[in-house]
Scaffold this motif. Structure first.
Motif, short mmCIF file in Angstrom:
data_model
loop_
_atom_site.label_atom_id
_atom_site.label_comp_id
_atom_site.label_asym_id
_atom_site.label_seq_id
_atom_site.Cartn_x
_atom_site.Cartn_y
_atom_site.Cartn_z
N VAL A 75 -12.87 -7.39 -1.82
CA VAL A 75 -11.78 -6.43 -1.69
C VAL A 75 -12.32 -5.02 -1.82
CG1 VAL A 75 -9.63 -5.56 -2.72
CG2 VAL A 75 -10.01 -8.02 -2.54
N SER A 94 -6.04 -3.72 -1.44
CA SER A 94 -5.80 -4.81 -2.38
C SER A 94 -4.86 -5.85 -1.81
CB SER A 94 -5.22 -4.25 -3.68
OG SER A 94 -6.10 -3.31 -4.26
N LEU A 95 -5.18 -7.13 -2.03
CA LEU A 95 -4.32 -8.21 -1.55
C LEU A 95 -3.07 -8.27 -2.40
CD1 LEU A 95 -7.01 -10.97 -0.98
CD2 LEU A 95 -5.66 -9.84 0.78
N TYR A 150 0.84 -1.20 0.00
CA TYR A 150 0.00 0.00 0.00
C TYR A 150 0.87 1.25 0.00
CZ TYR A 150 -3.21 3.54 1.93
OH TYR A 150 -3.94 4.68 2.15
N ASN A 159 -4.59 -4.65 4.00
CA ASN A 159 -4.20 -5.77 3.13
C ASN A 159 -3.38 -6.84 3.86
OD1 ASN A 159 -2.03 -4.01 3.42
ND2 ASN A 159 -1.61 -3.83 1.23
#
Length: 326
Positions: A283, A270-271, A72, A243
Motif C-alpha cells: 500500500v 489505503s484500502l 479518499y 484504492n
C-alpha cells in the motif's frame, strides 16, 4: 443581466417557484433541478446578502469533489471541515460525479450563495472555473491540477507510481501491469508515468499491453483486471492507480484463485475494505486528510487577504510493503 422571470421562462415554471427554490422552500426535485439548471445557463445570481445578514449565518466555503463514496475524498473532506470549523466556517459538500454540468451548477450556486471560497477536485481538464474566479472569490484545486493559475494541493503522483512498482520489482515480480483511472486525469497519467519510470530504472521495457486506463471505481479495476488476465501472457503483478481500483482488481484475482501474493498487488491509496490480510498487499499511503487540511489553510489565507503569487503544495506518500513471501 438575467432576471427571475428569465429563469422561470427557461425552466417552464412560475417566478414564485423560482423564488421558493432560492429561498429554500420545499419544491419538487424535478422543478428544483430545472430551476437550478436554468439559473446556471443564464448565469443568474440571486442577491442573498440581505438574507445572510438576517439569519446571521457563519461564513461558508464550498468543497466540490468527484466521488463522495470514495473514502479518499471522504478523508480529505474531514481535513477541510476540521480546519474550517475551527476558523468559524461551515463547509458545503458537493458531489459532482465527475460530470462537468453538475460541477458547473455547484460553482454557480457557490456564487449565488456568496460563499467565501471553494476547494475543488475538478471533473476534468475542461472544468470551467472562470465564472467563479471572475467574482474574485479564492479557489484552491486539490488532488489534480487545472488550466488556471490558482493555488493547489497535489500528491507526488509520479513518485507514488514509481514506489509502488519498485516495491513489486524488489519482491521478485517480472511482468507488472498498471491500472489507472481516466488517462486525461493528472493523477492517473502521472502514476502511470511513475510505473514506466520504475520499470525503465530496472532495465525493463514498459509493455503497452500491460497498461490500462479505466475509471477510478471498483468496476474500473474489475474490468481492467479481467482484460489483463485474458492476455496470452497475463501479468504476475499489478499496480492499482487508486484504492477503489485496487479493490476491484483484488476481487477479480480472488475469483480466479490468484489471491495475493500469488499475484502481486500494489495499491496507491489505503484500502478501505478487504478480506485479505493487509500485509498481503503493498500500500502506497496517501494522506488525504493532510491534503484537506493544507487546502483549507490555503483558502482561509486567501479569504483573509493573502495576495502572494499562486502556489502548489506537493505531498509525499508512504510505502507499506507486503510482508508475505511468495
Amino acid at each position: 443581466m438575467a432576471t427571475i422571470h428569465d429563469v422561470a421562462a427557461r425552466a417552464r415554471v412560475s417566478a414564485a417557484t423560482v423564488s421558493r427554490v432560492f429561498n429554500g422552500t420545499s419544491v419538487s426535485q424535478e422543478k428544483t433541478d430545472a430551476v437550478r439548471k436554468a439559473a446556471a445557463e443564464l448565469q443568474f445570481t440571486p442577491n442573498r446578502a440581505a438574507r445572510t445578514l438576517r439569519r446571521q449565518s457563519s461564513e461558508v466555503i464550498g468543497l466540490v469533489i468527484p466521488d463522495i463514496e470514495n473514502p479518499y475524498f471522504t478523508e480529505m473532506a474531514r481535513g477541510v471541515e476540521d480546519v474550517a470549523s475551527e476558523a468559524g466556517y461551515s463547509v458545503v459538500l458537493c458531489n459532482s460525479d465527475a460530470q462537468l454540468e453538475k460541477e458547473a451548477t455547484y460553482l454557480q450556486i457557490a456564487i449565488s450563495e456568496h460563499m467565501s471560497g471553494v476547494i475543488i477536485a475538478t471533473a476534468s481538464e475542461q472544468s470551467d472555473l472562470a465564472p467563479i474566479l471572475a467574482t474574485g472569490r479564492p479557489v484552491v484545486a486539490v488532488d489534480r491540477g487545472t488550466r488556471y493559475d490558482i493555488d493547489g494541493v497535489v500528491m507526488a503522483n509520479r513518485a507514488a507510481g514509481a514506489s509502488a512498482t519498485d516495491d513489486l520489482i524488489r519482491a521478485g515480480y517480472r511482468r507488472i501491469a498498471y491500472i489507472g483511472g481516466p488517462a486525461h486525469i493528472d493523477t492517473a497519467a502521472e502514476r502511470a508515468g511513475g510505473w514506466r519510470d520504475a520499470l525503465a530504472a530496472a532495465g525493463r521495457e514498459p509493455d503497452a499491453e500491460l497498461q490500462r486506463f479505466s475509471t477510478f471505481g471498483v468496476d474500473g479495476g474489475r474490468q481492467a483486471m479481467e482484460e489483463l488476465l485474458a492476455l496470452p501472457e497475463p501479468p504476475d503483478a499489478v499496480v492499482a492507480g487508486n484504492n477503489l481500483i485496487g479493490i476491484g482488481a483484488i476481487q477479480v484475482l480472488t475469483e480466479h484463485d490468484l489471491t495475493p501474493p500469488s499475484v502481486g498487488v500494489a495499491v496507491i491509496g489505503s484500502l478501505p475494505f478487504t478480506t485479505l490480510s493487509p500485509s498481503a498487499v503493498t500500500v502506497v499511503r496517501l494522506n488525504a486528510r493532510h491534503m484537506g487540511v493544507t487546502a483549507a489553510n490555503m483558502l482561509l489565507d486567501r479569504i483573509r487577504g493573502d495576495v502572494q503569487p499562486p502556489r502548489t503544495a506537493m505531498l509525499r506518500s508512504e510505502v507499506q510493503s507486503a510482508r508475505i513471501p511468495r
